[in-house]
Design a protein around this motif. Structure first.
Motif, short mmCIF file in Angstrom:
data_model
loop_
_atom_site.label_atom_id
_atom_site.label_comp_id
_atom_site.label_asym_id
_atom_site.label_seq_id
_atom_site.Cartn_x
_atom_site.Cartn_y
_atom_site.Cartn_z
N LYS A 1 8.67 9.61 2.86
CA LYS A 1 9.95 9.46 3.76
C LYS A 1 9.94 10.67 4.51
O LYS A 1 9.31 11.70 4.30
CB LYS A 1 11.18 9.41 2.88
N LYS B 1 8.37 2.54 -3.27
CA LYS B 1 9.11 2.56 -1.81
C LYS B 1 9.45 3.84 -1.50
O LYS B 1 10.02 4.80 -2.36
CB LYS B 1 10.40 1.54 -1.82
N GLU B 2 8.88 4.29 -0.47
CA GLU B 2 9.34 5.82 0.01
C GLU B 2 8.63 6.78 -0.64
O GLU B 2 8.94 8.02 -0.58
CB GLU B 2 10.58 6.14 0.13
N ARG C 1 2.60 11.28 5.16
CA ARG C 1 2.33 10.02 5.11
C ARG C 1 0.96 9.75 5.72
O ARG C 1 0.35 9.93 6.72
CB ARG C 1 3.41 9.60 6.13
N GLU D 1 3.07 0.57 5.00
CA GLU D 1 4.49 0.61 4.90
C GLU D 1 4.78 -0.76 4.38
O GLU D 1 5.79 -0.97 3.47
CB GLU D 1 4.98 0.81 6.36
#
Length: 271
Positions: free
Chosen positions: A143, A73-74, A114, A244
């Motif tokens: 992030k 995650k992130e 990202r 995501e």
């Protein structure tokens, strides 16, 4: 010993849909269809080794059935280990790379925003040339960062460069003077490596995150600590929401999703 990939020609490759030629000088896209949705990437022309390798793998249907075996995650969504086609419950995947590596193509104009499509590789201590694992790839999720955090990451980037140069010089010394690889000569090896390192750093300017990259990291996000250390060979143009969604799945202690995220097919095309 792993083979190093030679440059593939784009002149007469065939797309996944049939014997359609890819036109030189025209952007190439790949749609990676997963059981959680589709992600489409545009490949960069200035990283031709990685571009052509990815195209060939996709045209050969090499990714059908592989897992996204590492999801953080992130940070990152990683897949492409051929061994993961077995879908063995609880197995730790990530060692498979197709039996070859791709030479690094690390360029300062690409950064880990990202949606960046990047390589996967072994660490600098065992892979100072930063060669990419042949079949593996990652989508950057990352992030959003503030300037204070980015200042700290700049220090981390420079520390990574320092350590990398140490391993590069150490590897070169071992090749030039095989006797230094002997454990009995470890202190001498360290001394000579350190001298080369300090001489080099004295001539280099510290690495900085350019303001235009900072603006993206402050607004869109990414994983800036990887800048300058990985090959970035494309970017997501459709399906960031799918990246995501994958990045948020529940994982085990080895970062493998508890419910398999599977590549169903890939399609290479031009617009």
């Amino acid at each position: 010993m792993k083979k190093i990939l030679a440059l593939f020609s784009l002149l007469f490759v065939m797309t996944a849909c049939g014997p359609e030629q890819l036109e030189e000088g025209k952007p190439v896209y790949v749609t990676v269809s997963t059981n959680m949705g589709d992600v489409t990437v545009m490949l960069y022309d200035d990283t031709p080794l990685h571009r052509d390798n990815f195209i060939k793998l996709c045209q050969d249907n090499a990714y059908e059935g592989v897992l996204f075996h590492r999801v953080i995650k992130e940070f990152v969504v990683q897949g492409g280990d051929p061994n993961s086609k077995a879908h063995e419950p609880g197995a730790l995947y990530g060692d498979g790379d197709g039996g070859y590596t791709v030479p690094a193509e690390i360029l300062p104009n690409h950064f880990n925003k990202r949606g960046a499509l990047i390589d996967a590789k072994e660490g600098d201590e065992v892979n100072p040339e930063r060669e990419s694992a042949g079949t593996q790839f990652c989508f950057i999720q990352g992030k959003v960062w503030n300037d204070e955090e980015l200042d700290g990451i700049e220090k981390r980037i420079n520390n990574t460069r320092r350590n990398w140069l140490y391993y590069v010089f150490q590897s070169r010394l071992k090749k030039q003077h095989p006797e230094l690889a002997d454990e009995a000569n470890a202190d001498e090896l360290h001394m000579q490596t350190s001298l080369m390192l300090e001489d080099t750093l004295a001539q280099l300017q510290p690495m900085v995150i350019p303001e235009e990259h900072r603006q993206v990291y402050r607004t869109i996000g990414g994983s800036p600590h990887l800048d300058g250390s990985v090959t970035i060979f494309g970017e997501v143009v459709e399906g960031l929401d799918i990246v995501e969604k994958i990045s948020l799945v529940e994982t085990d202690k080895n970062d493998r999703p508890l419910q398999d995220v599977i590549v169903l097919k890939t399609k290479v095309f031009q617009k």
